[in-house]
Design a protein around this motif. Structure first.
Motif, PDB file in Angstrom:
ATOM      1  N   VAL A  87       0.712  -1.176  -0.158  1.00  0.00           N
ATOM      2  CA  VAL A  87      -0.041  -0.193  -0.069  1.00  0.00           C
ATOM      3  C   VAL A  87       0.750   1.252   0.082  1.00  0.00           C
ATOM      4  CG1 VAL A  87      -1.895  -1.270   1.163  1.00  0.00           C
ATOM      5  CG2 VAL A  87      -0.220   0.189   2.414  1.00  0.00           C
ATOM      6  N   VAL A  88       0.268   2.217  -0.699  1.00  0.00           N
ATOM      7  CA  VAL A  88       1.196   3.582  -0.697  1.00  0.00           C
ATOM      8  C   VAL A  88       0.133   4.574   0.123  1.00  0.00           C
ATOM      9  CG1 VAL A  88       2.415   5.370  -2.112  1.00  0.00           C
ATOM     10  CG2 VAL A  88       2.149   3.161  -2.802  1.00  0.00           C
ATOM     11  N   ASP A  89       0.830   5.051   1.115  1.00  0.00           N
ATOM     12  CA  ASP A  89      -0.296   5.771   2.081  1.00  0.00           C
ATOM     13  C   ASP A  89      -0.246   7.282   1.774  1.00  0.00           C
ATOM     14  OD1 ASP A  89      -1.136   6.582   4.778  1.00  0.00           O
ATOM     15  OD2 ASP A  89       0.616   7.629   5.074  1.00  0.00           O
ATOM     16  N   MET A  90      -1.478   7.989   1.843  1.00  0.00           N
ATOM     17  CA  MET A  90      -1.679   9.227   1.385  1.00  0.00           C
ATOM     18  C   MET A  90      -1.023  10.133   2.539  1.00  0.00           C
ATOM     19  SD  MET A  90      -2.877  10.146  -1.814  1.00  0.00           S
ATOM     20  CE  MET A  90      -3.288   8.982  -3.084  1.00  0.00           C
ATOM     21  N   PRO A  91      -0.752  11.285   1.945  1.00  0.00           N
ATOM     22  CA  PRO A  91       0.049  12.245   3.076  1.00  0.00           C
ATOM     23  C   PRO A  91      -0.789  12.879   4.072  1.00  0.00           C
ATOM     24  CG  PRO A  91      -0.135  13.324   0.871  1.00  0.00           C
ATOM     25  CD  PRO A  91      -0.810  11.989   0.617  1.00  0.00           C
ATOM     26  N   LEU A  92      -2.349  13.087   3.633  1.00  0.00           N
ATOM     27  CA  LEU A  92      -3.255  13.780   4.347  1.00  0.00           C
ATOM     28  C   LEU A  92      -4.113  12.893   5.203  1.00  0.00           C
ATOM     29  CD1 LEU A  92      -6.140  15.441   2.308  1.00  0.00           C
ATOM     30  CD2 LEU A  92      -4.468  13.737   1.404  1.00  0.00           C
ATOM     31  N   ASN A  93      -4.932  13.506   6.155  1.00  0.00           N
ATOM     32  CA  ASN A  93      -5.870  13.026   7.205  1.00  0.00           C
ATOM     33  C   ASN A  93      -4.911  12.697   8.494  1.00  0.00           C
ATOM     34  OD1 ASN A  93      -7.881  13.390   5.380  1.00  0.00           O
ATOM     35  ND2 ASN A  93      -8.369  11.642   4.809  1.00  0.00           N
ATOM     36  N   SER A  94      -3.666  12.337   8.084  1.00  0.00           N
ATOM     37  CA  SER A  94      -2.918  11.933   9.403  1.00  0.00           C
ATOM     38  C   SER A  94      -2.362  13.521  10.079  1.00  0.00           C
ATOM     39  CB  SER A  94      -1.639  11.346   8.948  1.00  0.00           C
ATOM     40  OG  SER A  94      -0.840  11.972   8.052  1.00  0.00           O
ATOM     41  N   ILE A  95      -1.800  13.389  11.283  1.00  0.00           N
ATOM     42  CA  ILE A  95      -1.456  14.674  11.621  1.00  0.00           C
ATOM     43  C   ILE A  95       0.009  14.522  12.344  1.00  0.00           C
ATOM     44  CG2 ILE A  95      -2.031  16.713  13.454  1.00  0.00           C
ATOM     45  CD1 ILE A  95      -4.809  16.146  13.273  1.00  0.00           C
ATOM     46  N   PRO A  96       0.905  14.810  11.882  1.00  0.00           N
ATOM     47  CA  PRO A  96       1.180  16.012  10.833  1.00  0.00           C
ATOM     48  C   PRO A  96       0.934  15.525   9.485  1.00  0.00           C
ATOM     49  CG  PRO A  96       3.369  15.310  11.451  1.00  0.00           C
ATOM     50  CD  PRO A  96       2.302  14.477  12.506  1.00  0.00           C
ATOM     51  N   ALA A  97       0.400  16.351   8.482  1.00  0.00           N
ATOM     52  CA  ALA A  97       0.522  15.706   7.059  1.00  0.00           C
ATOM     53  C   ALA A  97       1.897  15.709   6.543  1.00  0.00           C
ATOM     54  CB  ALA A  97      -0.268  16.832   6.410  1.00  0.00           C
ATOM     55  N   THR A  98       2.179  14.718   5.658  1.00  0.00           N
ATOM     56  CA  THR A  98       3.366  14.541   5.161  1.00  0.00           C
ATOM     57  C   THR A  98       3.793  15.380   4.088  1.00  0.00           C
ATOM     58  OG1 THR A  98       2.642  11.999   5.381  1.00  0.00           O
ATOM     59  CG2 THR A  98       4.744  12.588   4.543  1.00  0.00           C
ATOM     60  N   THR A  99       4.291  16.702   4.597  1.00  0.00           N
ATOM     61  CA  THR A  99       4.734  17.670   3.741  1.00  0.00           C
ATOM     62  C   THR A  99       6.216  18.249   4.110  1.00  0.00           C
ATOM     63  OG1 THR A  99       3.381  19.380   5.491  1.00  0.00           O
ATOM     64  CG2 THR A  99       2.273  18.566   3.559  1.00  0.00           C
ATOM     65  N   THR A 100       6.542  17.699   5.103  1.00  0.00           N
ATOM     66  CA  THR A 100       8.063  17.867   5.476  1.00  0.00           C
ATOM     67  C   THR A 100       8.772  16.373   5.644  1.00  0.00           C
ATOM     68  OG1 THR A 100       7.683  17.867   7.867  1.00  0.00           O
ATOM     69  CG2 THR A 100       7.423  19.969   6.463  1.00  0.00           C
ATOM     70  N   VAL A 101      10.006  16.594   5.590  1.00  0.00           N
ATOM     71  CA  VAL A 101      10.864  15.538   6.007  1.00  0.00           C
ATOM     72  C   VAL A 101      10.644  14.981   7.431  1.00  0.00           C
ATOM     73  CG1 VAL A 101      13.152  14.528   6.109  1.00  0.00           C
ATOM     74  CG2 VAL A 101      12.638  15.775   4.269  1.00  0.00           C
ATOM     75  N   GLU A 102      10.570  16.143   8.311  1.00  0.00           N
ATOM     76  CA  GLU A 102      10.186  15.820   9.564  1.00  0.00           C
ATOM     77  C   GLU A 102       8.961  14.810   9.744  1.00  0.00           C
ATOM     78  OE1 GLU A 102      13.129  18.778   9.290  1.00  0.00           O
ATOM     79  OE2 GLU A 102      11.025  18.636   8.585  1.00  0.00           O
ATOM     80  N   ALA A 103       7.905  15.419   9.219  1.00  0.00           N
ATOM     81  CA  ALA A 103       6.530  14.590   9.262  1.00  0.00           C
ATOM     82  C   ALA A 103       6.789  13.392   8.723  1.00  0.00           C
ATOM     83  CB  ALA A 103       5.590  15.541   8.536  1.00  0.00           C
ATOM     84  N   LEU A 104       7.485  13.140   7.505  1.00  0.00           N
ATOM     85  CA  LEU A 104       7.597  11.697   7.094  1.00  0.00           C
ATOM     86  C   LEU A 104       8.475  10.876   8.253  1.00  0.00           C
ATOM     87  CD1 LEU A 104       7.717   9.695   4.730  1.00  0.00           C
ATOM     88  CD2 LEU A 104       9.828  10.617   3.951  1.00  0.00           C
ATOM     89  N   HIS A 105       9.297  11.432   8.815  1.00  0.00           N
ATOM     90  CA  HIS A 105       9.977  10.579   9.958  1.00  0.00           C
ATOM     91  C   HIS A 105       8.991  10.327  10.992  1.00  0.00           C
ATOM     92  CE1 HIS A 105      13.893  11.051   8.072  1.00  0.00           C
ATOM     93  NE2 HIS A 105      14.114  12.154   8.589  1.00  0.00           N
ATOM     94  N   VAL A 106       8.039  10.943  11.178  1.00  0.00           N
ATOM     95  CA  VAL A 106       6.982  10.909  12.230  1.00  0.00           C
ATOM     96  C   VAL A 106       6.056   9.839  11.801  1.00  0.00           C
ATOM     97  CG1 VAL A 106       5.043  11.629  13.528  1.00  0.00           C
ATOM     98  CG2 VAL A 106       6.909  13.087  13.251  1.00  0.00           C
ATOM     99  N   LYS A 107       5.781   9.865  10.514  1.00  0.00           N
ATOM    100  CA  LYS A 107       4.725   8.893   9.841  1.00  0.00           C
ATOM    101  C   LYS A 107       5.661   7.620   9.850  1.00  0.00           C
ATOM    102  CE  LYS A 107       1.551   9.765   7.847  1.00  0.00           C
ATOM    103  NZ  LYS A 107       1.096   9.596   6.286  1.00  0.00           N
TER     104      LYS A 107
END
Length: 439
Positions: A87-107
């Motif tokens: 599966v490829v996860d969408m960047p929104l509806n999570s918090i934080p949204a995956t709009t920065t490298v830092e948020a990607l690390h959180v995800k």
């Protein structure tokens, strides 16, 4: 670890035939004749077909931040139960949204250790993050999602035309991919707002013209920048001539549709049936049939779930109010049998369905090890009984709300293997970077 799985029907890139699939260390090492197999080979039943694991490049997992809507554990268990191994996860509806490298690390940290399928990630393109697109690209996201109108969540605002072109110019320099929710805000603002339980009113609030207007803008921006773009969840068949013309002149644009647009029709949606609310909306049967024809003709490239669940309360099942209900359909586990049921009724073969749901999404997401049964690929396999009938009941999704509940379908996923290991819901999945490189 070595394993051989054989079947009288194995769906290979050049067609279906009896074969034995040999696996070493999680990858396919050989595809041989059916009888060229050891005594301990796993042999499928005569009514089963061996398929490649499917790839669903449009899944809203919602974790972290809105894990009560779904979550990596439940989403990926549902995926493998339905024959989806990536599966490829969408960047929104999570918090934080995956709009920065830092948020990607959180995800990635949230997902680590609890995924039953392999998981890759989309980044997000939003106002003000142009300078963060290349770092996200280098960090391994498979591409970038944007909205051309309000997304429904405040942490993921839409791009205006200038922002769209700026993002595309940035991505063109690295041959990055932008995928777009293509509905036009101006067209929808001029339409009557949705309210109450009437589906006709909801449909009128998001007219087909909104899709066409937004796709026209996307095509123009892609033409001018040379960037790669993709239209998510097409519902309006009236946009197909625009897409055909764009491709004919060399615009690099692809398009997907979803099981719900291939299954339901606006004329058949009961008032108050908010489990069927999604955006863009399910349109009339003429659109449904035209989308099937476009898939067969190659004008639509792939089929993905757009699995977008929420808590039952947010679907407003108590009031049936389409204006207040969250728009999203839960379908991850049933996507394959839903599409196969529709395909077989129209004389379309299983090979075509698997092409739309495995090989094509793998290409879109840049995951070369996925999507087909071939030497060197990941040993993601599915034992599928295409003729067995069943009724949709309890699913692995976090919440039971789905418009497919109680629906009779053809095709049962009996076993799934992820990189040669039996995928039974245990957390054996990996997190992937673009190119299929594991974290």
């Amino acid at each position: 670890m070595s394993l051989v799985v054989r079947a009288r029907r194995v769906l290979l890139p050049d067609g279906a035939r009896a074969a034995a699939v040999h696996i070493e260390d999680g990858r396919i090492s050989a595809v041989t004749a059916f009888d060229d197999a050891p005594s301990d080979a796993v042999t499928l039943e005569d009514d089963e077909v061996l398929l490649p694991g499917l790839v669903d490049s449009h899944v809203h997992v919602n974790e972290p931040g809105r894990t009560e809507w779904e979550g990596f554990a439940t989403a990926t268990r549902a995926a493998v139960a339905g024959g989806i191994t990536t599966v490829v996860d969408m960047p929104l509806n999570s918090i934080p949204a995956t709009t920065t490298v830092e948020a990607l690390h959180v995800k990635r940290s949230a997902a680590k250790g609890q995924v039953s399928a392999d998981v890759a990630f989309w980044g997000g393109a939003v106002p003000g993050n142009r300078d963060r697109l290349r770092p996200l690209h280098e960090a391994g996201v498979v591409g970038f999602k944007c909205f051309l109108l309000d997304s429904g969540v405040p942490e993921f605002p839409p791009l205006d035309d200038a922002g769209l072109r700026a993002a595309l110019a940035e991505l063109a320099a690295v041959d990055g991919l932008l995928i777009a929710h293509a509905e036009d805000a101006g067209v929808i603002a001029a339409a009557p707002p949705p309210a109450g339980g009437g589906y006709a009113g909801f449909l009128a609030s998001r007219p087909a013209l909104a899709e066409r207007a937004a796709i026209t803008r996307l095509v123009a921006a892609a033409r001018d920048t040379g960037a790669r773009v993709h239209v998510v969840h097409l519902a309006d068949s009236g946009a197909l001539p625009l897409l055909r013309a764009a491709r004919a002149e060399g615009v690099r644009i692809t398009v997907e549709t979803c099981p719900h647009y291939l299954t339901f029709a606006a004329e058949e949606v009961p008032d108050g049936a908010t489990a069927l609310k999604c955006c863009p909306p399910i349109r009339e049967a003429v659109h449904r049939e035209a989308l099937w024809a476009a898939l067969a003709d190659g004008d639509v490239d792939l089929v993905v779930s757009d699995h977008s669940p929420c808590t039952p309360e947010l679907k407003r099942l108590d009031t049936g109010d389409f204006g207040e209900a969250w728009g999203g359909i839960a379908s991850l586990q049933v996507a394959l049998p839903v599409v196969w049921t529709g395909a077989r009724a129209r004389g379309i073969g299983l090979a075509e369905v698997v092409g739309w749901m495995a090989a094509a999404p793998a290409r879109l997401a840049g995951l070369p090890g996925k999507g087909s049964i071939a030497v060197g690929k990941d040993a993601d396999l599915v034992a599928f009984a295409p003729d067995q009938r069943w009724t949709v009941g309890e699913l692995q999704h976090r919440h039971p709300v789905t418009p497919y509940a109680g629906r009779d379908l053809h095709g049962v996923v009996r076993r799934t293997w992820l990189r040669g290991r039996l995928a039974d819901g245990a957390p054996i999945g990996r997190l992937l970077r673009r190119g299929g490189v594991p974290e």
